[in-house]
Design a protein around this motif. Structure first.
Motif, mmCIF file in Angstrom:
data_model
loop_
_atom_site.group_PDB
_atom_site.id
_atom_site.type_symbol
_atom_site.label_atom_id
_atom_site.label_comp_id
_atom_site.label_asym_id
_atom_site.label_seq_id
_atom_site.Cartn_x
_atom_site.Cartn_y
_atom_site.Cartn_z
ATOM 1 N N SER A 22 15.359 -42.049 -7.389
ATOM 2 C CA SER A 22 15.668 -40.624 -6.884
ATOM 3 C C SER A 22 15.399 -40.478 -5.505
ATOM 4 C CB SER A 22 15.047 -39.681 -7.967
ATOM 5 O OG SER A 22 15.545 -39.703 -9.406
ATOM 6 N N ALA A 23 14.144 -40.731 -5.205
ATOM 7 C CA ALA A 23 13.693 -40.717 -3.525
ATOM 8 C C ALA A 23 14.484 -41.317 -2.848
ATOM 9 C CB ALA A 23 12.273 -41.186 -3.430
ATOM 10 N N ALA A 24 14.916 -42.482 -3.223
ATOM 11 C CA ALA A 24 15.806 -43.403 -2.343
ATOM 12 C C ALA A 24 17.108 -42.892 -2.195
ATOM 13 C CB ALA A 24 15.916 -45.127 -3.040
ATOM 14 N N LEU A 25 17.993 -42.288 -3.256
ATOM 15 C CA LEU A 25 19.073 -41.737 -3.142
ATOM 16 C C LEU A 25 19.124 -40.553 -2.312
ATOM 17 C CD1 LEU A 25 20.170 -42.109 -6.814
ATOM 18 C CD2 LEU A 25 21.454 -43.318 -4.858
ATOM 19 N N SER A 26 17.917 -39.607 -2.484
ATOM 20 C CA SER A 26 17.882 -38.512 -1.886
ATOM 21 C C SER A 26 17.401 -38.596 -0.171
ATOM 22 C CB SER A 26 16.807 -37.757 -2.653
ATOM 23 O OG SER A 26 17.298 -37.359 -3.858
ATOM 24 N N ALA A 27 16.816 -39.935 0.180
ATOM 25 C CA ALA A 27 16.652 -40.107 1.568
ATOM 26 C C ALA A 27 17.954 -40.350 2.430
ATOM 27 C CB ALA A 27 15.715 -41.232 1.704
ATOM 28 N N ILE A 387 13.052 -36.474 -5.792
ATOM 29 C CA ILE A 387 14.181 -35.953 -4.662
ATOM 30 C C ILE A 387 13.688 -35.128 -3.610
ATOM 31 C CG2 ILE A 387 16.005 -34.082 -4.283
ATOM 32 C CD1 ILE A 387 16.829 -34.778 -7.427
ATOM 33 N N ARG A 388 12.697 -34.601 -3.645
ATOM 34 C CA ARG A 388 11.725 -33.845 -2.469
ATOM 35 C C ARG A 388 11.241 -34.851 -1.929
ATOM 36 N NH1 ARG A 388 11.439 -28.175 -3.511
ATOM 37 N NH2 ARG A 388 9.631 -27.992 -2.258
ATOM 38 N N ALA A 389 10.371 -35.638 -2.329
ATOM 39 C CA ALA A 389 9.977 -36.694 -1.538
ATOM 40 C C ALA A 389 10.701 -37.478 -0.718
ATOM 41 C CB ALA A 389 8.974 -37.725 -2.519
#
Length: 506
Positions: A22-27, A387-389
């Protein structure tokens, strides 16, 4: 210290569960390198989750009600602001995953099919295929990661330590793969390495989850919060397997009951919610029945019966593989290590006290779980805070200071890891006392002298030392020598400096 370092102008994500991906997609559109110790989808607890994701998705529910249930389950240690954030952003996170292709079960009107689980006041758990949420959600997210032009994935690499500059800022990671070592420098590192289930003999998580991310962060000087709080899922399939197949809590939400060998229900007199009491209460009750020689069984014959194969296919398959037909006989169950509420202390965007270092998922402590995680809040937390990270880490820029290496995590031989796992289950399990925890700490010291700063030993020491210091029973932490809850709820915040644990003011 001199070392060859490869520069990567983007975000390094260590771990490939739901939080990390989720972090990777959201970056996006920032470049991301996902470093996973196993092929995507393997070796992470996210793919093993059964129940689903809790969120206020019905007209009868609200984020405020979800947050209130989260606070109540956490036994006084939940951060109310973070719980509110989790609950308010939860519905959007579920819909985001649905938009990525996660095939959540739907009602006839197209809305999410929702189940009720323990300690929830409403039916708010969105499921997939009855009990296959984790795998289905991860499959959808992995497809998106594979297609994302800003993400590269490197599989088979294990974390060996963090890189820091002279100010303590985290600037990268040290990795190993089949005897080869590699150092990567980057503006931001997100640890999403999962929990510590592999430290226990008898867990519902992959055995490879040994706390290396927690240990690496501790060695670098990050604050570790509440490591003594380990949740034991009450109902793992009790057939002598390690890891233990999970028997989802959704079965109890559908009306399955807990009985002993004589067919007697034992939860009705212990808690008003009976089988849907908080997990720590149910786990201790099952533990007591088993210790008394009466055994513990989940009876779903009346509640589910002939519909078991299509309603709960994952549990049904595990039972049949063990020679049990849950349609016509009760399922033997036992508590198993399931989730680590403690972890690397972060803010609401996943940032730790070390600039450049973020954490998300089970290795992080965002403050939303307290002393006892509310059922099905784990996948939700992974998505919301992942997502936030990812968004916050994408904003970091690289400083060009000289690099220093934190001590490298050493290997722990399999024979001694087995000793540690048995000791953790015996002495830091469902019920604890000073004698057992002291014995466990002595073992970690002996093994550390022999093998150096191993990730499993550091994680086990953090868990045991803080459990010994917490002289009360609260949530998932139960001390038989201190069975009462202290009047004031206090979090545990510690750092590991020069091999010494130091407590910080909460």
């Amino acid at each position: 210290m001199t070392m060859d370092v490869i520069d990567f102008d983007g975000v390094l994500v260590i771990g490939a569960g739901l939080a990390g991906l989720s972090a990777a997609l959201s970056a996006a559109p920032r470049r991301v390198c996902v470093l996973a110790s196993a092929p995507l989808g393997d070796g992470c607890s996210s793919a093993w989750a059964q129940g689903g994701m809790a969120a206020a998705l019905s007209d009868a529910d609200t984020p405020a009600l979800h947050a209130a249930d989260t606070l109540a389950a956490g036994a006084g240690l939940v951060d109310a602001g973070r719980a509110g954030l989790l609950a308010s952003e939860g519905p959007a996170a579920v819909r985001w995953l649905a938009g990525l292709g996660a095939p959540f079960d739907r009602n006839a009107d197209g809305g999410f099919a929702l189940s009720r689980e323990a300690a929830h006041g409403q039916a708010r758990v969105a499921r997939v295929g009855g009990d296959a949420a984790g795998r289905a959600i991860m499959d959808a997210v992995i497809r998106q990661v594979r297609m994302a032009s800003h993400i590269e994935v490197r599989e088979g690499w294990s974390l060996r330590g963090l890189l820091q500059d002279a100010t303590g800022r985290v600037c990268g990671v040290r990795l190993a793969k089949a005897g080869e070592t590699c150092a990567l420098r980057a503006p931001a590192v997100i640890l999403a390495t999962g929990g510590i289930g592999g430290l226990y003999a008898g867990a519902s998580t992959p055995r490879t989850l040994l706390g290396e991310g927690l240990a690496a962060a501790a060695l670098a000087g990050a604050v570790i919060a509440d490591p003594e709080f380990v949740q034991f899922h009450p109902t793992a399939l009790d057939v002598g397997r390690d890891p233990a197949p999970l028997v989802t809590e959704a079965l109890r939400g559908e009306g399955a009951i807990l009985v002993n060998r004589d067919g007697q229900r034992f939860m009705t007199g212990l808690h008003p919610d009976a089988e849907l009491a908080p997990r720590d209460i149910v786990a201790r009750a099952i533990h007591a029945e088993r210790e008394a020689g009466r055994g513990a069984f989940l009876d779903a014959r009346k509640a589910v019966g002939a519909h078991f194969p299509e309603a709960f296919p994952t549990v049904y398959a595990a039972c049949r593989d063990a020679g049990i037909d849950p349609r016509i006989e009760p399922i033997p169950v036992a508590p198993a290590c399931h989730y680590h509420m403690g972890g690397i202390l972060t803010d609401a965007d996943g940032a730790t006290r070390l600039p450049g270092l973020f954490a998300a998922g089970e290795c992080a402590s965002t403050g939303v779980h307290g002393a006892n995680r509310l059922a099905s809040n784990s996948l939700l937390e992974a998505a919301v805070f992942g997502i936030r990270a990812g968004r916050a880490a994408a904003r970091r820029t690289l400083a060009g200071r000289p690099l220093l290496g934190t001590p490298e995590l050493s290997a722990l031989p399999e024979a001694d890891l087995s000793r540690l796992r048995s000791a953790m289950s015996r002495d830091a399990g469902v019920i604890r006392d000073a004698a057992g925890l002291s014995r466990l700490l002595d073992l970690t010291e002996v093994l550390t002298q022999a093998h150096g700063p191993s990730g499993p030993l550091i994680a086990a020491r953090l868990t045991a030392a803080c459990a010994l210091e917490r002289q009360e029973s609260r949530g998932a932490h139960y001390r038989s020598d201190y069975p009462e809850m202290a009047p004031e709820a206090q979090r545990t915040l510690v750092t590991l400096e020069a091999g010494t644990l130091s407590r910080m003011a909460a």
